[in-house]
Scaffold this active site. Structure first.
Site, short mmCIF file in Angstrom:
data_model
loop_
_atom_site.label_atom_id
_atom_site.label_comp_id
_atom_site.label_asym_id
_atom_site.label_seq_id
_atom_site.Cartn_x
_atom_site.Cartn_y
_atom_site.Cartn_z
N GLY A 12 0.70 -1.13 0.17
CA GLY A 12 0.21 -0.05 0.03
C GLY A 12 0.77 1.17 0.06
O GLY A 12 0.16 2.36 0.28
N ASN A 14 1.58 3.20 -2.71
CA ASN A 14 0.97 3.99 -3.37
C ASN A 14 -0.34 4.45 -2.94
O ASN A 14 -0.70 5.78 -3.01
CB ASN A 14 0.43 3.46 -4.79
CG ASN A 14 1.85 3.13 -5.77
OD1 ASN A 14 1.84 4.15 -6.59
ND2 ASN A 14 2.20 2.03 -6.02
N ARG A 66 -15.37 -17.61 -8.28
CA ARG A 66 -14.74 -16.29 -8.87
C ARG A 66 -15.89 -15.18 -9.22
O ARG A 66 -15.64 -14.05 -9.05
CB ARG A 66 -13.89 -16.42 -10.36
CG ARG A 66 -12.91 -15.72 -10.57
CD ARG A 66 -11.61 -15.62 -9.72
NE ARG A 66 -10.88 -14.31 -9.79
CZ ARG A 66 -9.92 -14.04 -9.07
NH1 ARG A 66 -9.83 -14.58 -7.66
NH2 ARG A 66 -9.25 -12.95 -9.07
N MET A 91 -3.67 -6.71 -7.37
CA MET A 91 -3.46 -7.64 -8.38
C MET A 91 -4.69 -8.53 -9.11
O MET A 91 -4.42 -9.60 -9.53
CB MET A 91 -2.27 -8.82 -7.48
CG MET A 91 -1.30 -8.24 -6.87
SD MET A 91 -0.15 -7.43 -8.25
CE MET A 91 0.71 -8.85 -8.75
N ASN A 108 -5.00 2.64 -13.16
CA ASN A 108 -4.18 1.62 -12.65
C ASN A 108 -2.67 2.05 -12.85
O ASN A 108 -2.42 3.16 -13.71
CB ASN A 108 -4.10 0.41 -13.52
CG ASN A 108 -3.35 -0.57 -13.00
OD1 ASN A 108 -3.04 -1.02 -12.09
ND2 ASN A 108 -2.32 -1.22 -14.13
N HIS A 110 1.07 1.14 -13.61
CA HIS A 110 1.93 0.09 -13.91
C HIS A 110 3.49 0.40 -13.81
O HIS A 110 3.95 1.53 -14.50
CB HIS A 110 1.54 -0.59 -15.41
CG HIS A 110 2.56 -1.51 -16.19
ND1 HIS A 110 2.16 -2.86 -15.63
CD2 HIS A 110 3.60 -1.63 -16.63
CE1 HIS A 110 3.12 -3.59 -16.29
NE2 HIS A 110 3.97 -2.85 -16.95
N ASP A 151 -3.36 -3.53 -19.48
CA ASP A 151 -2.27 -2.32 -19.69
C ASP A 151 -2.61 -1.79 -20.93
O ASP A 151 -1.49 -1.22 -21.45
CB ASP A 151 -0.75 -2.83 -19.36
CG ASP A 151 -0.36 -3.62 -18.05
OD1 ASP A 151 -1.17 -2.98 -17.08
OD2 ASP A 151 0.33 -4.26 -17.93
N ALA A 180 8.89 7.49 -9.56
CA ALA A 180 7.81 7.50 -10.47
C ALA A 180 6.41 7.36 -9.91
O ALA A 180 5.55 8.21 -9.98
CB ALA A 180 8.02 6.82 -11.67
N GLU A 181 6.37 6.14 -9.31
CA GLU A 181 4.81 5.92 -8.91
C GLU A 181 4.27 6.66 -8.02
O GLU A 181 3.07 7.26 -8.26
CB GLU A 181 4.79 4.30 -8.58
CG GLU A 181 5.20 3.22 -9.64
CD GLU A 181 4.95 1.85 -8.92
OE1 GLU A 181 4.21 1.52 -8.04
OE2 GLU A 181 5.93 1.21 -9.35
C1 GRF Z 1 3.90 -1.50 -7.39
O1 GRF Z 1 5.10 -1.76 -7.99
C2 GRF Z 1 2.78 -1.02 -8.59
O2 GRF Z 1 3.21 -0.72 -9.54
C3 GRF Z 1 2.42 -2.58 -8.75
O3 GRF Z 1 2.53 -3.18 -7.16
C4 GRF Z 1 3.09 -2.49 -6.59
C5 GRF Z 1 2.22 -2.12 -5.48
O4 GRF Z 1 2.86 -1.58 -4.36
N1 GRF Z 1 1.36 -2.77 -9.43
P1 GRF Z 1 2.28 -1.03 -2.99
O5 GRF Z 1 1.11 -1.86 -2.67
O6 GRF Z 1 1.64 0.36 -3.54
O7 GRF Z 1 3.24 -0.55 -2.07
#
Ligand code: GRF
Length: 207
Positions: A12, A14, A66, A91, A108, A110, A151, A180-181
């Site tokens: 988490g 992000n 599912r 995921m 999303n 990536h 993607d 970046a993220e």
């Molecule tokens: C990040 O690298 C994101 O790009 C990928 O999973 C990771 C997530 O990290 N999809 P977090 O859970 O936000 O720490």
């Protein structure tokens, strides 16, 4: 005020970047109404609770099938009243009915520069392993709207990150997140929350 539902699966960081950006004003006109994880042990849930945000786990294993898992997820999103769904290290591959419902309203992150190192088999550390394996000198991250493909949706923001000699998948993953993220995810949310971008013919442009 744009209502965000943030979907997570792991650490988490992000989500934390979004929380911090709302707190310090880098994101305006948005608030998180719910955090949903498919994984009970996701530390992201703890981050949400600490921030006083309703957090819940919807686990595929508890749903029976599912299909029922997807129904529970959709129901939780709908009842949260979210305007924008943010996949922040989530995921779960979103099924058609959720993608359709949130067309141009689900984003999303990536951890590579799409269209490189993306698609079905590129997630987590695998992305960075592939980047190092190919010997590219620049990688980065991409925030995009989610469409039916993996993607393939309209790209909102990208940021490049240099690959350094001696990088391992882990060091590169960390630098891509830090440089970046955690930067472009909040920026993309702020752009959407303030009506600064639109999607036309599959491309994102400024309003
Ligand atoms: C990040 O690298 C994101 O790009 C990928 O999973 C990771 C997530 O990290 N999809 P977090 O859970 O936000 O720490």
């Amino acid at each position: 005020m744009l209502k965000l539902a943030v979907l997570v699966s792991g650490g988490g960081t992000n989500l934390q970047a979004i929380l911090d950006s709302i707190a310090d004003g880098r994101i305006t006109n948005a608030r998180i109404v719910t955090v949903i994880s498919n994984n009970k042990n996701a530390y992201a849930l703890e981050r949400a609770r600490r921030a006083g945000i309703p957090a819940q786990c919807i686990c595929p294993g508890d749903c029976g099938s599912r299909e029922r898992f997807y129904d529970a997820l959709l129901e939780a999103l709908e009842s949260s009243g979210a305007d924008l769904v943010v996949l922040a290290g989530c995921m779960v591959v979103m099924p058609e009915k959720i993608v359709k419902k949130y067309e141009n309203r689900m984003i999303n992150i990536h951890p590579a520069l799409i269209p490189s190192f993306c698609g079905k088999d590129y997630y987590g550390l695998r992305v960075h392993e592939a980047v190092l394996g190919r010997g590219v000198k620049v990688t980065g991250a991409t925030v995009h709207f989610v469409d039916q493909g993996t993607d393939t949706g309209p790209i909102i923001l990208q940021k490049a990150v240099g690959v350094r000699p001696g990088d391992t998948p882990e060091t590169l993953q960390r630098r891509v997140m830090e440089e970046a993220e955690w930067v472009i995810m909040p920026q993309a949310i702020d752009l959407i929350a303030n009506g600064k971008i639109k999607v036309e013919n599959g491309l994102v442009t400024e309003r």
